[in-house]
Design an enzyme around this catalytic site. Structure first.
Site, PDB file in Angstrom:
ATOM      1  N   GLN A  42       0.808  -1.218   0.000  1.00  0.00           N
ATOM      2  CA  GLN A  42       0.000   0.000   0.000  1.00  0.00           C
ATOM      3  C   GLN A  42       0.842   1.269   0.000  1.00  0.00           C
ATOM      4  OE1 GLN A  42      -2.892  -0.238   3.156  1.00  0.00           O
ATOM      5  NE2 GLN A  42      -3.632  -2.239   2.480  1.00  0.00           N
ATOM      6  N   CYS A  43       2.004   1.202  -0.588  1.00  0.00           N
ATOM      7  CA  CYS A  43       2.930   2.328  -0.636  1.00  0.00           C
ATOM      8  C   CYS A  43       2.795   3.047  -1.972  1.00  0.00           C
ATOM      9  CB  CYS A  43       4.356   1.796  -0.463  1.00  0.00           C
ATOM     10  SG  CYS A  43       5.655   3.034  -0.561  1.00  0.00           S
TER      11      CYS A  43
END
EC number: 1.11.1.12
Length: 170
Positions: A42-43
């Site tokens: 989720q970066c």
């Protein structure tokens, strides 16, 4: 794990856990050039890094490149789910990664994985002793020596010259 009586000499002295919790002796990668990278699903860097890692892996796996990806939740909580969720939903399905994804690890602090303590001690320098963010990359030669360290914003594609040199590919 490296024995307590002797200091690890290369990454081949380590055993890590795969995504299913099985031990993996890193000596199975002897003779391979490795990119070792801490990953998160989720970066903001996820799409570009996984896409580039997959491309460079496809291009050089037959010449002896392996990518070892270690999920980590230490930076902004960006790898929050179980390792099974992360691998199935993100990496294998969305990015079609064929390289090994290992168990979730800490890369900094007292609970940092021994492999990451070794990687950081081998290539600290400009970066200091801590991993700064997701997708920090270490390049390892065929003898298990850490050759270089790359920042999270360094694309795998921009590492290609260094990878080719270690592989002996013109």
């Amino acid at each position: 794990m490296a024995s307590q009586s002797s200091k690890p000499q290369s990454i081949y002295d380590f055993t890590v856990k795969d995504a299913k919790g099985n031990d993996v002796d890193l000596s199975i990668y002897k003779g391979k050039v490795l990119i070792i990278v801490n990953v998160a699903s989720q970066c903001g860097l996820t799409n570009s890094n996984y896409t580039d890692l997959t491309e460079i892996y496809k291009k050089y796996k037959d010449q002896g490149l392996e990518i070892l990806a270690f999920p980590c939740n230490q930076f902004g909580g960006q790898e929050p789910g179980s390792i099974e969720e992360s691998i199935q939903n993100m990496v294998c399905t969305r990015f079609k990664a064929e390289y090994p994804i290992f168990d979730k690890v800490d890369v900094n602090g007292d609970n940092a994985a021994p492999l990451y303590k070794f990687l950081k001690s081998s290539k600290g320098g400009f970066f200091g002793d801590s991993i700064k963010w997701n997708f920090s990359k270490f390049l390892v030669d065929k003898e298990g020596n850490v050759v270089d360290r790359y920042s999270p914003t360094t694309t795998p594609a921009s590492m290609e010259k260094d990878i080719k040199k270690l592989l002996g590919v013109a």
